[in-house]
Scaffold this motif. Structure first.
Motif, PDB file in Angstrom:
ATOM      1  N   LEU A  89       0.826  -1.207   0.000  1.00  0.00           N
ATOM      2  CA  LEU A  89       0.000   0.000   0.000  1.00  0.00           C
ATOM      3  C   LEU A  89       0.860   1.257   0.000  1.00  0.00           C
ATOM      4  N   ALA A  90       1.965   1.230   0.747  1.00  0.00           N
ATOM      5  CA  ALA A  90       2.859   2.391   0.770  1.00  0.00           C
ATOM      6  C   ALA A  90       3.413   2.666  -0.632  1.00  0.00           C
ATOM      7  N   THR A  91       3.817   1.613  -1.320  1.00  0.00           N
ATOM      8  CA  THR A  91       4.331   1.769  -2.682  1.00  0.00           C
ATOM      9  C   THR A  91       3.229   2.229  -3.636  1.00  0.00           C
ATOM     10  N   PHE A  92       2.041   1.642  -3.487  1.00  0.00           N
ATOM     11  CA  PHE A  92       0.914   1.990  -4.358  1.00  0.00           C
ATOM     12  C   PHE A  92       0.567   3.474  -4.233  1.00  0.00           C
ATOM     13  N   PHE A  93       0.440   3.965  -2.996  1.00  0.00           N
ATOM     14  CA  PHE A  93       0.040   5.369  -2.817  1.00  0.00           C
ATOM     15  C   PHE A  93       1.165   6.339  -3.165  1.00  0.00           C
ATOM     16  N   THR A  94       2.408   5.926  -2.967  1.00  0.00           N
ATOM     17  CA  THR A  94       3.522   6.763  -3.421  1.00  0.00           C
ATOM     18  C   THR A  94       3.466   6.918  -4.937  1.00  0.00           C
ATOM     19  N   ALA A  95       3.269   5.801  -5.629  1.00  0.00           N
ATOM     20  CA  ALA A  95       3.163   5.845  -7.085  1.00  0.00           C
ATOM     21  C   ALA A  95       1.922   6.619  -7.533  1.00  0.00           C
ATOM     22  N   LEU A  96       0.820   6.471  -6.806  1.00  0.00           N
ATOM     23  CA  LEU A  96      -0.424   7.161  -7.153  1.00  0.00           C
ATOM     24  C   LEU A  96      -0.229   8.680  -7.119  1.00  0.00           C
ATOM     25  N   VAL A  97       0.387   9.182  -6.040  1.00  0.00           N
ATOM     26  CA  VAL A  97       0.622  10.627  -5.930  1.00  0.00           C
ATOM     27  C   VAL A  97       1.549  11.101  -7.051  1.00  0.00           C
ATOM     28  N   SER A  98       2.611  10.338  -7.309  1.00  0.00           N
ATOM     29  CA  SER A  98       3.574  10.726  -8.341  1.00  0.00           C
ATOM     30  C   SER A  98       2.921  10.791  -9.722  1.00  0.00           C
ATOM     31  N   PHE A  99       2.174   9.752 -10.083  1.00  0.00           N
ATOM     32  CA  PHE A  99       1.591   9.706 -11.424  1.00  0.00           C
ATOM     33  C   PHE A  99       0.436  10.692 -11.579  1.00  0.00           C
ATOM     34  N   ALA A 100      -0.335  10.907 -10.510  1.00  0.00           N
ATOM     35  CA  ALA A 100      -1.435  11.882 -10.587  1.00  0.00           C
ATOM     36  C   ALA A 100      -0.883  13.287 -10.808  1.00  0.00           C
ATOM     37  N   LEU A 101       0.180  13.633 -10.063  1.00  0.00           N
ATOM     38  CA  LEU A 101       0.797  14.946 -10.248  1.00  0.00           C
ATOM     39  C   LEU A 101       1.433  15.059 -11.628  1.00  0.00           C
ATOM     40  N   LEU A 102       2.103  13.996 -12.051  1.00  0.00           N
ATOM     41  CA  LEU A 102       2.728  14.004 -13.373  1.00  0.00           C
ATOM     42  C   LEU A 102       1.681  14.212 -14.468  1.00  0.00           C
ATOM     43  N   TYR A 103       0.574  13.505 -14.379  1.00  0.00           N
ATOM     44  CA  TYR A 103      -0.478  13.596 -15.388  1.00  0.00           C
ATOM     45  C   TYR A 103      -1.122  14.983 -15.384  1.00  0.00           C
ATOM     46  N   PHE A 104      -1.503  15.452 -14.204  1.00  0.00           N
ATOM     47  CA  PHE A 104      -2.193  16.743 -14.092  1.00  0.00           C
ATOM     48  C   PHE A 104      -1.283  17.898 -14.510  1.00  0.00           C
ATOM     49  N   LEU A 105      -0.041  17.916 -14.000  1.00  0.00           N
ATOM     50  CA  LEU A 105       0.884  18.996 -14.347  1.00  0.00           C
ATOM     51  C   LEU A 105       1.270  18.934 -15.826  1.00  0.00           C
ATOM     52  N   GLY A 106       1.402  17.713 -16.356  1.00  0.00           N
ATOM     53  CA  GLY A 106       1.695  17.584 -17.776  1.00  0.00           C
ATOM     54  C   GLY A 106       0.591  18.164 -18.644  1.00  0.00           C
ATOM     55  N   LEU A 107      -0.661  17.920 -18.270  1.00  0.00           N
ATOM     56  CA  LEU A 107      -1.792  18.482 -19.010  1.00  0.00           C
ATOM     57  C   LEU A 107      -1.810  20.003 -18.910  1.00  0.00           C
ATOM     58  N   LEU A 108      -1.555  20.533 -17.711  1.00  0.00           N
ATOM     59  CA  LEU A 108      -1.543  21.987 -17.544  1.00  0.00           C
ATOM     60  C   LEU A 108      -0.442  22.627 -18.389  1.00  0.00           C
ATOM     61  N   LEU A 109       0.731  22.012 -18.384  1.00  0.00           N
ATOM     62  CA  LEU A 109       1.852  22.561 -19.146  1.00  0.00           C
ATOM     63  C   LEU A 109       1.548  22.517 -20.645  1.00  0.00           C
ATOM     64  N   TRP A 110       1.008  21.412 -21.117  1.00  0.00           N
ATOM     65  CA  TRP A 110       0.642  21.288 -22.528  1.00  0.00           C
ATOM     66  C   TRP A 110      -0.424  22.319 -22.891  1.00  0.00           C
ATOM     67  N   ASN A 111      -1.389  22.530 -21.988  1.00  0.00           N
ATOM     68  CA  ASN A 111      -2.447  23.499 -22.243  1.00  0.00           C
ATOM     69  C   ASN A 111      -1.872  24.916 -22.317  1.00  0.00           C
ATOM     70  N   LEU A 112      -0.920  25.214 -21.427  1.00  0.00           N
ATOM     71  CA  LEU A 112      -0.286  26.533 -21.453  1.00  0.00           C
ATOM     72  C   LEU A 112       0.471  26.744 -22.764  1.00  0.00           C
ATOM     73  N   GLU A 113       1.138  25.704 -23.250  1.00  0.00           N
ATOM     74  CA  GLU A 113       1.830  25.799 -24.542  1.00  0.00           C
ATOM     75  C   GLU A 113       0.834  26.088 -25.666  1.00  0.00           C
ATOM     76  N   ARG A 114      -0.328  25.468 -25.589  1.00  0.00           N
ATOM     77  CA  ARG A 114      -1.341  25.695 -26.626  1.00  0.00           C
ATOM     78  C   ARG A 114      -1.873  27.125 -26.569  1.00  0.00           C
ATOM     79  N   VAL A 115      -2.029  27.658 -25.355  1.00  0.00           N
ATOM     80  CA  VAL A 115      -2.472  29.054 -25.213  1.00  0.00           C
ATOM     81  C   VAL A 115      -1.447  29.991 -25.828  1.00  0.00           C
ATOM     82  N   VAL A 116      -0.152  29.741 -25.533  1.00  0.00           N
ATOM     83  CA  VAL A 116       0.915  30.587 -26.084  1.00  0.00           C
ATOM     84  C   VAL A 116       0.931  30.500 -27.605  1.00  0.00           C
TER      85      VAL A 116
END
Length: 284
Positions: free
Chosen positions: A19-46
């Motif tokens: 469970l410790a490994t699962f939730f560590t990975a969950l936080v990492s991938f959720a942040l990676l996915y969300f921040l990646g989408l935001l960054l890509w969206n910002l590039e599209r706005v520019v």
């Protein structure tokens, strides 16, 4: 099938570490996915701002329009130049602000003739604006480049900050997987030693551990896509409600990004498990 069954048993055998490994990975991938989408969206706005970027040169009443147009059209940076007469500018102003319709007949048109330029390379906007200011007959120059330049600076800084953050999160996930697999290996030392003695190959022994790592990270990655996708869609809808002209990513963009995250999750899970089990096999 043997590797899958053993991988599931090992996860259930050490629920706390799993469970410790699962939730560590969950936080990492959720942040990676969300921040990646935001960054890509910002590039599209520019990109949208750069594509719609226009330089406006307001002309003096005595300006030699033909001479100015001839010179500007010869500039290699200029893709298109068009004249907006003061009558057209006033009509557009009245269209945007209907309450001025009555006032326009009472006073002389105060608006100047305007040249509007679109550039081949938006990064040249500041240089072109400075050259326009020095032309005889040009009274004032305006462009939206400052906002675009600031957004580009924000984008560059965001890329750097995200790269550092994501790197730390992924390293944390990788070593967390290694730790969980190492615990599974330690709990099965005797069984693994017997398997080696009777001729089991190293790949056969490592298979269940690799499957365990994959199950942990791919499961966390799949859940991260759901959470990150919901968070992004909620934020995107709120932004479009306030600013309908701001572009947002579509379902296809979310899917492509999600597949990339899942691929990374698989590499981290399999890689961490392989390295941990390989270290044990080297020791024995």
């Amino acid at each position: 099938m043997y590797a899958i069954r053993q991988g599931l048993r090992q996860i259930l055998r050490h629920p706390t570490a799993s469970l410790a490994t699962f939730f560590t990975a969950l936080v990492s991938f959720a942040l990676l996915y969300f921040l990646g989408l935001l960054l890509w969206n910002l590039e599209r706005v520019v990109e949208t701002l750069e594509r719609d970027l226009e330089v406006a040169a307001f002309l003096k009443p005595e300006a030699n329009l033909e001479a100015i147009l001839t010179e500007i059209q010869a500039w290699p940076e200029v893709g298109e130049v068009r004249l907006q007469t003061k009558e057209e500018a006033l009509a557009q102003l009245v269209l945007d602000y209907p309450y001025l319709a009555e006032a326009k007949d009472l006073v002389e048109n105060p608006l100047p003739d305007t040249l509007r330029l679109r550039l081949k390379d938006p990064e040249e906007v500041r240089k072109v604006a400075e050259r326009l200011k020095n032309l005889p007959g040009v009274e004032e120059v305006e462009y939206g480049g400052e906002l675009t330049e600031r957004l580009v600076q924000v984008l560059s800084g965001s890329r750097l900050a995200m790269g550092v953050l994501v790197g730390l999160l992924l390293l944390n996930t990788f070593f967390s997987v290694m730790g969980a697999i190492r615990l599974s290996v330690e709990s099965r030392k005797e069984a693994l030693s017997i398997m080696l003695l009777v001729g089991a190959t190293r790949r056969f022994i490592q298979g269940p551990f690799v499957v365990e790592g994959l199950l942990l990270t791919l499961g966390a990655g799949a859940l991260a896509l759901v959470l990150g996708g919901l968070l992004y869609r909620g934020l995107a809808q709120a932004v479009q409600g306030l600013l309908p002209f701001v572009p947002v990513l579509g379902p296809g963009d979310l899917l492509r990004t999600g597949l990339g995250v899942l691929l990374l999750a698989g590499v981290l899970g399999a890689g961490g498990a392989y390295m941990a089990s390989r270290a044990y096999l080297k020791e024995v």
